[in-house]
Scaffold this motif. Structure first.
Motif, PDB file in Angstrom:
ATOM      1  N   GLY A  55       0.682  -1.324  -0.014  1.00 36.43           N
ATOM      2  CA  GLY A  55       0.023  -0.061  -0.003  1.00 36.43           C
ATOM      3  C   GLY A  55       0.835   1.358  -0.025  1.00 36.43           C
ATOM      4  O   GLY A  55       0.258   2.184   0.309  1.00 36.43           O
ATOM      5  N   GLY A  56       2.141   0.924  -0.408  1.00 38.71           N
ATOM      6  CA  GLY A  56       2.944   2.330  -0.243  1.00 38.71           C
ATOM      7  C   GLY A  56       2.657   3.388  -1.264  1.00 38.71           C
ATOM      8  O   GLY A  56       3.235   4.524  -1.081  1.00 38.71           O
ATOM      9  N   ASN A  57       2.004   3.221  -2.268  1.00 39.56           N
ATOM     10  CA  ASN A  57       1.524   4.222  -3.160  1.00 39.56           C
ATOM     11  C   ASN A  57       0.380   5.105  -2.266  1.00 39.56           C
ATOM     12  O   ASN A  57       0.438   6.271  -3.013  1.00 39.56           O
ATOM     13  N   ILE A  58      -0.152   5.066  -1.546  1.00 39.00           N
ATOM     14  CA  ILE A  58      -1.115   5.535  -0.723  1.00 39.00           C
ATOM     15  C   ILE A  58      -0.760   5.935   0.431  1.00 39.00           C
ATOM     16  O   ILE A  58      -0.850   7.138   1.013  1.00 39.00           O
ATOM     17  N   PHE A  59      -0.113   5.069   1.354  1.00 36.08           N
ATOM     18  CA  PHE A  59       0.173   5.414   2.887  1.00 36.08           C
ATOM     19  C   PHE A  59       1.341   4.228   3.286  1.00 36.08           C
ATOM     20  O   PHE A  59       1.104   3.219   3.149  1.00 36.08           O
ATOM     21  N   ARG A  60       2.354   4.892   3.831  1.00 40.22           N
ATOM     22  CA  ARG A  60       3.424   4.051   4.214  1.00 40.22           C
ATOM     23  C   ARG A  60       3.438   4.104   5.633  1.00 40.22           C
ATOM     24  O   ARG A  60       3.824   5.367   6.398  1.00 40.22           O
ATOM     25  N   GLY A  61       2.907   3.061   6.480  1.00 43.78           N
ATOM     26  CA  GLY A  61       3.183   3.147   7.816  1.00 43.78           C
ATOM     27  C   GLY A  61       4.360   3.649   8.626  1.00 43.78           C
ATOM     28  O   GLY A  61       4.511   4.172   9.520  1.00 43.78           O
ATOM     29  N   LEU A  62       5.386   2.844   7.953  1.00 37.63           N
ATOM     30  CA  LEU A  62       6.751   3.023   8.661  1.00 37.63           C
ATOM     31  C   LEU A  62       7.248   4.519   8.299  1.00 37.63           C
ATOM     32  O   LEU A  62       7.788   5.154   9.408  1.00 37.63           O
ATOM     33  N   ALA A  63       6.984   5.125   7.369  1.00 35.24           N
ATOM     34  CA  ALA A  63       7.197   6.633   7.090  1.00 35.24           C
ATOM     35  C   ALA A  63       6.244   7.664   7.986  1.00 35.24           C
ATOM     36  O   ALA A  63       7.039   8.439   8.595  1.00 35.24           O
ATOM     37  N   ALA A  64       5.066   7.022   8.345  1.00 32.22           N
ATOM     38  CA  ALA A  64       4.313   7.957   9.071  1.00 32.22           C
ATOM     39  C   ALA A  64       4.919   7.877  10.546  1.00 32.22           C
ATOM     40  O   ALA A  64       4.924   8.878  11.303  1.00 32.22           O
ATOM     41  N   ALA A  65       5.289   6.575  10.943  1.00 33.14           N
ATOM     42  CA  ALA A  65       5.877   6.417  12.332  1.00 33.14           C
ATOM     43  C   ALA A  65       7.136   7.358  12.627  1.00 33.14           C
ATOM     44  O   ALA A  65       7.350   7.577  13.593  1.00 33.14           O
ATOM     45  N   SER A  66       7.918   7.275  11.600  1.00 29.51           N
ATOM     46  CA  SER A  66       9.229   8.111  11.837  1.00 29.51           C
ATOM     47  C   SER A  66       8.946   9.568  11.914  1.00 29.51           C
ATOM     48  O   SER A  66       9.801  10.383  12.342  1.00 29.51           O
ATOM     49  N   GLN A  67       7.493  10.124  11.457  1.00 32.91           N
ATOM     50  CA  GLN A  67       7.472  11.444  11.568  1.00 32.91           C
ATOM     51  C   GLN A  67       6.450  11.640  12.959  1.00 32.91           C
ATOM     52  O   GLN A  67       5.825  12.752  13.064  1.00 32.91           O
ATOM     53  N   GLY A  68       6.627  10.635  13.904  1.00 33.33           N
ATOM     54  CA  GLY A  68       5.732  10.823  15.248  1.00 33.33           C
ATOM     55  C   GLY A  68       4.324  10.127  15.320  1.00 33.33           C
ATOM     56  O   GLY A  68       4.050  10.122  16.334  1.00 33.33           O
ATOM     57  N   MET A  69       3.778   9.689  14.468  1.00 35.18           N
ATOM     58  CA  MET A  69       2.654   8.899  14.544  1.00 35.18           C
ATOM     59  C   MET A  69       3.079   7.659  15.321  1.00 35.18           C
ATOM     60  O   MET A  69       4.128   7.012  15.110  1.00 35.18           O
ATOM     61  N   ASP A  70       1.878   7.235  16.032  1.00 33.25           N
ATOM     62  CA  ASP A  70       2.093   5.995  16.648  1.00 33.25           C
ATOM     63  C   ASP A  70       2.125   4.809  15.720  1.00 33.25           C
ATOM     64  O   ASP A  70       1.472   4.666  14.778  1.00 33.25           O
ATOM     65  N   ARG A  71       3.188   3.990  15.941  1.00 35.24           N
ATOM     66  CA  ARG A  71       3.310   2.868  14.841  1.00 35.24           C
ATOM     67  C   ARG A  71       2.271   1.888  14.421  1.00 35.24           C
ATOM     68  O   ARG A  71       2.020   1.553  13.518  1.00 35.24           O
ATOM     69  N   VAL A  72       1.758   1.389  15.680  1.00 34.40           N
ATOM     70  CA  VAL A  72       0.568   0.510  15.502  1.00 34.40           C
ATOM     71  C   VAL A  72      -0.672   1.137  14.510  1.00 34.40           C
ATOM     72  O   VAL A  72      -1.231   0.741  13.565  1.00 34.40           O
ATOM     73  N   SER A  73      -0.878   2.387  14.896  1.00 32.60           N
ATOM     74  CA  SER A  73      -2.075   3.088  14.109  1.00 32.60           C
ATOM     75  C   SER A  73      -1.526   3.298  12.763  1.00 32.60           C
ATOM     76  O   SER A  73      -2.159   3.175  11.895  1.00 32.60           O
ATOM     77  N   ALA A  74      -0.289   3.680  12.361  1.00 35.38           N
ATOM     78  CA  ALA A  74       0.156   3.933  11.399  1.00 35.38           C
ATOM     79  C   ALA A  74       0.218   2.628  10.335  1.00 35.38           C
ATOM     80  O   ALA A  74      -0.294   2.449   9.158  1.00 35.38           O
ATOM     81  N   ASP A  75       0.556   1.565  11.113  1.00 38.82           N
ATOM     82  CA  ASP A  75       0.592   0.218  10.315  1.00 38.82           C
ATOM     83  C   ASP A  75      -0.863  -0.079   9.886  1.00 38.82           C
ATOM     84  O   ASP A  75      -1.006  -0.637   8.854  1.00 38.82           O
ATOM     85  N   TYR A  76      -1.709   0.182  10.807  1.00 38.91           N
ATOM     86  CA  TYR A  76      -3.168  -0.253  10.465  1.00 38.91           C
ATOM     87  C   TYR A  76      -3.699   0.527   9.172  1.00 38.91           C
ATOM     88  O   TYR A  76      -4.278   0.142   8.412  1.00 38.91           O
ATOM     89  N   MET A  77      -3.290   1.733   9.057  1.00 35.17           N
ATOM     90  CA  MET A  77      -3.482   2.593   8.161  1.00 35.17           C
ATOM     91  C   MET A  77      -2.930   2.288   6.764  1.00 35.17           C
ATOM     92  O   MET A  77      -3.777   2.143   6.039  1.00 35.17           O
TER      93      MET A  77
END
Length: 239
Positions: A55-77
């Motif tokens: 799903g990296g063309n729409i949302f990358r959980g790891l990238a969002a987590a590196s910017q401060g988002m909770d990793r679990v929530s980011a991965d579910y997104m």
């Protein structure tokens, strides 16, 4: 170089970036259509095809987590993004008159079937293409690991890792003209050299289950059929 044996059941690992094509974001309809036509070609030849999609063309959980988002929530997104890609690919396949089923690791009964191993295998036996979405259903696991896991579970003969380049190189072939293509590797080579083909959890799982990986360029039409037929394209990774 010796050809690998033609396989009956394969798992195609598609990244979200592959769906994006030349666009900076989202799904490129032309790429989606091209992938669907290639999958149709091998499916109609009698090969049972399962697909794990990222799903990296729409949302990358790891990238969002590196910017401060909770990793679990980011991965579910990120898992939800794979559902969007899966539905888009299903639409493209059904336009080509290929019967498909989308199975999800996170229950969304209005959109797809829940992942049930026996049911997935039965779909494959009936000639349906099965698209697995939402990874493993767990945070901290990539869709590469999901691909290795699903491939082992459905008794696939190989993983076809679709990329933008025609195999593994000594250097980035886009940046370095002197980069040399590597035609054959072992799983242990990938682990020891920390090659960024798939994450190490996925490669280890493939190694433990003697599951070959073929890395090839999905952008060139006809390559998927060549990979399934055992022609010498891309890079083959075995024990």
């Amino acid at each position: 170089m010796k050809k690998i044996i033609k396989r009956k059941r394969v798992l195609l690992k598609l990244s979200g970036e592959a769906m994006m094509g030349s666009l900076g974001y989202g799904i490129d309809p032309k790429i989606n259509e091209s992938i669907a036509k290639q999958v149709k070609e091998i499916s109609k030849s009698g090969v049972e095809v399962a697909i794990v999609i990222g799903g990296g063309n729409i949302f990358r959980g790891l990238a969002a987590a590196s910017q401060g988002m909770d990793r679990v929530s980011a991965d579910y997104m990120g898992m939800l993004a794979t559902m969007m890609n899966g539905l888009a690919l299903q639409f493209a396949l059904e336009k080509e008159h290929v019967t498909t089923r989308v199975q999800t690791a996170i229950e969304m009964c209005q959109l797809a079937e829940p992942y049930i191993r026996r049911k997935a295998i039965r779909h494959l036996e009936k000639g349906r293409v099965v698209i697995f979405v939402c990874g493993t259903g767990n945070p901290y696991f990539t869709t590469d690991t999901a691909a290795a896991l699903r491939a082992v579970e459905i008794n696939a003969d190989m993983i076809l890792k679709a990329t933008k380049v025609d195999g593994v190189y000594t250097k980035d072939p886009v940046k370095y003209k002197d980069a040399k293509k590597i035609f054959r590797l072992t799983h242990m080579d990938v682990i020891k050299q920390n090659l960024k083909i798939m994450d190490l959890t996925a490669v280890s799982l493939c190694m433990d289950n003697n599951l070959p990986i073929v890395v090839f360029n999905i952008k060139k039409e006809g390559n998927l059929k060549k990979a399934v037929d055992g022609q010498n394209i891309g890079t083959v990774i075995t024990n």
